[in-house]
Design an enzyme around this catalytic site. Sequence first.
Site, PDB file in Angstrom:
ATOM      1  N   ASN A  11       0.964  -1.029   0.013  1.00 26.91           N
ATOM      2  CA  ASN A  11       0.052  -0.104  -0.007  1.00 26.91           C
ATOM      3  C   ASN A  11       0.984   1.167  -0.062  1.00 26.91           C
ATOM      4  OD1 ASN A  11      -1.878   2.071   0.664  1.00 26.91           O
ATOM      5  ND2 ASN A  11      -2.220   1.615   2.539  1.00 26.91           N
ATOM      6  N   LYS A  13       0.058   4.299  -0.159  1.00 23.07           N
ATOM      7  CA  LYS A  13      -0.673   5.541   0.450  1.00 23.07           C
ATOM      8  C   LYS A  13      -0.465   6.606  -0.539  1.00 23.07           C
ATOM      9  CE  LYS A  13       0.122   3.316   4.934  1.00 23.07           C
ATOM     10  NZ  LYS A  13       0.106   3.354   6.322  1.00 23.07           N
ATOM     11  N   HIS A  94      -9.536   1.224   4.753  1.00 27.15           N
ATOM     12  CA  HIS A  94      -8.163   1.199   5.291  1.00 27.15           C
ATOM     13  C   HIS A  94      -8.362   2.048   6.641  1.00 27.15           C
ATOM     14  CE1 HIS A  94      -4.091   2.314   6.328  1.00 27.15           C
ATOM     15  NE2 HIS A  94      -3.660   1.342   5.775  1.00 27.15           N
ATOM     16  N   GLU A  96      -6.723   4.468   7.781  1.00 24.09           N
ATOM     17  CA  GLU A  96      -6.447   5.748   7.753  1.00 24.09           C
ATOM     18  C   GLU A  96      -7.634   6.603   7.061  1.00 24.09           C
ATOM     19  OE1 GLU A  96      -2.703   5.643   5.458  1.00 24.09           O
ATOM     20  OE2 GLU A  96      -1.903   4.826   7.595  1.00 24.09           O
ATOM     21  N   GLU A 164      -5.465  -5.273  10.341  1.00 23.60           N
ATOM     22  CA  GLU A 164      -4.400  -4.191  10.752  1.00 23.60           C
ATOM     23  C   GLU A 164      -4.644  -3.464  12.091  1.00 23.60           C
ATOM     24  OE1 GLU A 164      -2.295  -3.092   6.738  1.00 23.60           O
ATOM     25  OE2 GLU A 164      -4.065  -1.641   7.067  1.00 23.60           O
ATOM     26  N   GLY A 170       2.678   1.884  10.610  1.00 25.42           N
ATOM     27  CA  GLY A 170       3.544   2.857  10.402  1.00 25.42           C
ATOM     28  C   GLY A 170       4.115   3.307  11.756  1.00 25.42           C
ATOM     29  N   SER A 209       3.301  -2.705  10.171  1.00 26.02           N
ATOM     30  CA  SER A 209       4.774  -2.562  10.343  1.00 26.02           C
ATOM     31  C   SER A 209       5.520  -4.008   9.836  1.00 26.02           C
ATOM     32  CB  SER A 209       5.199  -2.240  11.921  1.00 26.02           C
ATOM     33  OG  SER A 209       4.709  -0.945  11.999  1.00 26.02           O
ATOM     34  N   GLY A 231       5.091   1.108   4.560  1.00 27.51           N
ATOM     35  CA  GLY A 231       6.231   1.596   4.517  1.00 27.51           C
ATOM     36  C   GLY A 231       7.248   0.571   3.731  1.00 27.51           C
TER      37      GLY A 231
HETATM   38  C1  PEP Z   1      -0.597  -0.222   5.761  1.00 26.79           C
HETATM   39  O1  PEP Z   1      -0.456   0.835   5.226  1.00 26.79           O
HETATM   40  O2  PEP Z   1      -1.763  -0.568   5.638  1.00 26.79           O
HETATM   41  C2  PEP Z   1       0.312  -0.574   6.806  1.00 26.79           C
HETATM   42  C3  PEP Z   1       0.374  -1.599   7.169  1.00 26.79           C
HETATM   43  O3  PEP Z   1       1.573   0.344   6.896  1.00 26.79           O
HETATM   44  P1  PEP Z   1       2.876  -0.149   7.580  1.00 26.79           P
HETATM   45  O4  PEP Z   1       3.397  -1.375   7.031  1.00 26.79           O
HETATM   46  O5  PEP Z   1       3.795   1.117   7.392  1.00 26.79           O
HETATM   47  O6  PEP Z   1       2.714  -0.323   8.978  1.00 26.79           O
END
Ligand code: PEP
Length: 249
Positions: A11, A13, A94, A96, A164, A170, A209, A231
């Site tokens: 992803n 973003k 998501h 976010e 998640e 993140g 993460s 990330g």
């Molecule tokens: C995500 O964007 O869904 C995510 C899990 O980000 P990260 O891997 O950076 O924690």
Amino acid sequence: MTTRRPLIAGNWKMNGLKASLGEISAIAAEAAASPAVDVALFVPATLIAPAAAAAPDFLIGGQDVHENESGAHTGCVSAAMLVEAGAKGVIVGHSERRTDQHETSDTVAAKASRAKAAGLSVILCVGESLAVRDAGNAEEVVSAQLIESLPQEAASDWLSIAYEPIWAIGTGRVATVEAIDAMHRALRAALRGVIGEDADKLRILYGGSVNGENAAEIFAVADVDGGLVGGASLTAGKFVPIIKAARSA
Ligand code: PEP
């Protein structure tokens, strides 16, 4: 890893310009060399067409879709627009977007339905806040969120779930394998209650993460069928080790 085919999804973003197309091509090349693993990248809407052109056999997707077919929704992207740009999938729900755009689970279910009707595969995200985790009832809360977010036509041939934990996205903080195991079992049981035996074929990804160092341990959990990666999906250098971990899980 189970007999379900793993899915490793990145992803991006709000990251990525045309200068990043080389990374997408490098990731697509690794995906082509990993036939036992499905790999996908969910890029900004502006990058879908150039990414799909640069990697035509690879699964490029969008990060959101509007629940309506078309109309007066300034700034939004429809399922048909995603398909025309070359997307084969989309992420819905998501955290976010649930937080920043105040998307409800009903809206998330409608988005998933609209995407399915347009022929897109869907990753539907669920997850708890730190307050819920600390209160000790995360499985119950996230299972309820999943059931509320599921469209009526939910089925394993087009839908995957991503668990998640919001506090792990993140932040560099990862849920323990015990917590991931307990949550994925709870979510599969919740899915069984709604879609019956097909729940055993539906992929449940972990996100939060994930990186090249922790991926193997996470993917070894029985009900984890891959990962949704933020990330660490932005460069081939960081993402390829995660694809390799899924390949050998
Ligand atoms: C995500 O964007 O869904 C995510 C899990 O980000 P990260 O891997 O950076 O924690």
